[in-house]
Write an enzyme that holds these catalytic residues in place. Structure first.
Site, PDB file in Angstrom:
ATOM      1  N   ASP A  87       0.819  -1.211   0.000  1.00  0.00           N
ATOM      2  CA  ASP A  87       0.000   0.000   0.000  1.00  0.00           C
ATOM      3  C   ASP A  87       0.854   1.263   0.000  1.00  0.00           C
ATOM      4  O   ASP A  87       0.644   2.190  -0.784  1.00  0.00           O
ATOM      5  CB  ASP A  87      -0.959  -0.005   1.191  1.00  0.00           C
ATOM      6  CG  ASP A  87      -0.281  -0.374   2.504  1.00  0.00           C
ATOM      7  OD1 ASP A  87       0.899  -0.803   2.499  1.00  0.00           O
ATOM      8  OD2 ASP A  87      -0.924  -0.239   3.568  1.00  0.00           O
ATOM      9  N   TYR A  88       1.857   1.297   0.857  1.00  0.00           N
ATOM     10  CA  TYR A  88       2.741   2.459   0.965  1.00  0.00           C
ATOM     11  C   TYR A  88       3.510   2.704  -0.333  1.00  0.00           C
ATOM     12  O   TYR A  88       3.574   3.828  -0.846  1.00  0.00           O
ATOM     13  CB  TYR A  88       3.706   2.233   2.133  1.00  0.00           C
ATOM     14  CG  TYR A  88       4.839   3.225   2.224  1.00  0.00           C
ATOM     15  CD1 TYR A  88       4.639   4.487   2.765  1.00  0.00           C
ATOM     16  CD2 TYR A  88       6.120   2.887   1.772  1.00  0.00           C
ATOM     17  CE1 TYR A  88       5.694   5.396   2.850  1.00  0.00           C
ATOM     18  CE2 TYR A  88       7.171   3.791   1.859  1.00  0.00           C
ATOM     19  CZ  TYR A  88       6.944   5.044   2.405  1.00  0.00           C
ATOM     20  OH  TYR A  88       7.979   5.948   2.483  1.00  0.00           O
ATOM     21  N   THR A  89       4.082   1.640  -0.896  1.00  0.00           N
ATOM     22  CA  THR A  89       4.891   1.782  -2.101  1.00  0.00           C
ATOM     23  C   THR A  89       4.041   2.209  -3.287  1.00  0.00           C
ATOM     24  O   THR A  89       4.460   3.038  -4.105  1.00  0.00           O
ATOM     25  CB  THR A  89       5.623   0.473  -2.411  1.00  0.00           C
ATOM     26  OG1 THR A  89       6.395   0.087  -1.268  1.00  0.00           O
ATOM     27  CG2 THR A  89       6.549   0.621  -3.602  1.00  0.00           C
ATOM     28  N   LYS A 148       3.397   5.945  -2.976  1.00  0.00           N
ATOM     29  CA  LYS A 148       4.578   6.747  -3.289  1.00  0.00           C
ATOM     30  C   LYS A 148       4.916   6.699  -4.781  1.00  0.00           C
ATOM     31  O   LYS A 148       5.432   7.686  -5.340  1.00  0.00           O
ATOM     32  CB  LYS A 148       5.767   6.274  -2.457  1.00  0.00           C
ATOM     33  CG  LYS A 148       5.639   6.578  -0.967  1.00  0.00           C
ATOM     34  CD  LYS A 148       5.592   8.075  -0.682  1.00  0.00           C
ATOM     35  CE  LYS A 148       5.700   8.360   0.809  1.00  0.00           C
ATOM     36  NZ  LYS A 148       5.699   9.809   1.100  1.00  0.00           N
TER      37      LYS A 148
END
Length: 252
Positions: free
Chosen positions: A157-159, A162
């Site tokens: 989710d984070y990657t 970003k």
């Protein structure tokens, strides 16, 4: 425009990379807004530490009206509008053992990261752009991650959020360049140490350090120094770029 003449907004500026960035700009003589959502004590303590050229203002970057009110308060306080924004706001904990796996991760986790990382950055950029246009000068610096190029730990989710921010950096640069506004990204690896990376075992830090040419893990202070470059006159012809600051781990 020299850094000492700039008014800088750092979202998520009370802790970790944000606090290091606030200190870096303040040390160069800039006037700085520490944006915070839930870290009131840390934000107020940092503002008190750095003096009257720094102010702490609460706003949820996912709320456009809240962002606009913060910018208006900053303008009134400093007597001039924000020239420079660092989109750093984040709500994440880097713990590879506790992360959601691909088999079970839900869309709600992706949506949560996109809400803060993309919606938050979009709100800040759009709210700050009119004053930048009037001045013929603006600096937007987005905070990314080297996991986009080297997803050694698959924080899905984070990657993904970003990676989308990197795309927004490049497309926004095209629209805002004619206004005198540059838009760039600084991407780090695991930093030693922030609240977000506090759950990371020492063995992981040591492993990463051994893989870098510098044989070290980048600190928040070292990372903040690179952010200053994109605000400085030295980068006046640079826009739409992503600078990876991780001790040389990713060379792409």
């Amino acid at each position: 425009m020299q850094i000492s003449d700039q008014i800088v907004l750092v979202t998520g500026g009370a802790r970790g990379v944000g606090a290091a960035t606030v200190r870096a700009f303040a040390n160069e003589g800039a006037r700085v807004i520490i944006n915070w959502r839930a870290s009131a004590d840390a934000a107020q303590a940092l503002a008190a530490e750095l003096g009257d050229r720094v102010i702490a203002l609460q706003a949820d970057v996912t709320d456009r009206a809240s962002v606009e009110a913060m910018l208006a308060t900053a303008h009134s306080h400093f007597g001039a509008p924000v020239t420079t924004v660092v989109n750093n706001a984040l709500d994440y904990s880097f713990n590879g053992d506790a992360r959601s796996q691909m088999e079970t991760i839900g869309w709600d986790e992706f949506a949560s990261q996109f809400e803060t990382v993309i919606h938050g950055a979009l709100n800040v950029i759009q709210a700050a752009t009119p004053a930048m246009k009037t001045q013929g000068f603006g600096r937007v610096i987005n905070i990314g991650t080297n996991l986009v190029q080297n997803p050694v730990v698959p924080y899905h989710d984070y990657t993904a959020a970003k990676a989308a921010l990197m795309s927004l950096t490049r497309t926004a640069a095209g629209d805002l360049g004619p206004l005198g506004v540059t838009v760039n990204m600084v991407s780090g690896g695991l930093l030693r140490t922030t609240d977000a990376s506090a759950a990371t075992p020492d063995a992981v830090f040591d492993l990463i350090a051994g893989m870098t040419p510098l044989r070290s893990v980048t600190t928040p202070q070292e990372f903040a120094d690179a952010i200053l470059f994109f605000a400085s006159p030295w980068s006046r012809a640079v826009t739409g770029q992503n600078l990876v600051v991780d001790g040389g781990l990713v060379r792409d």
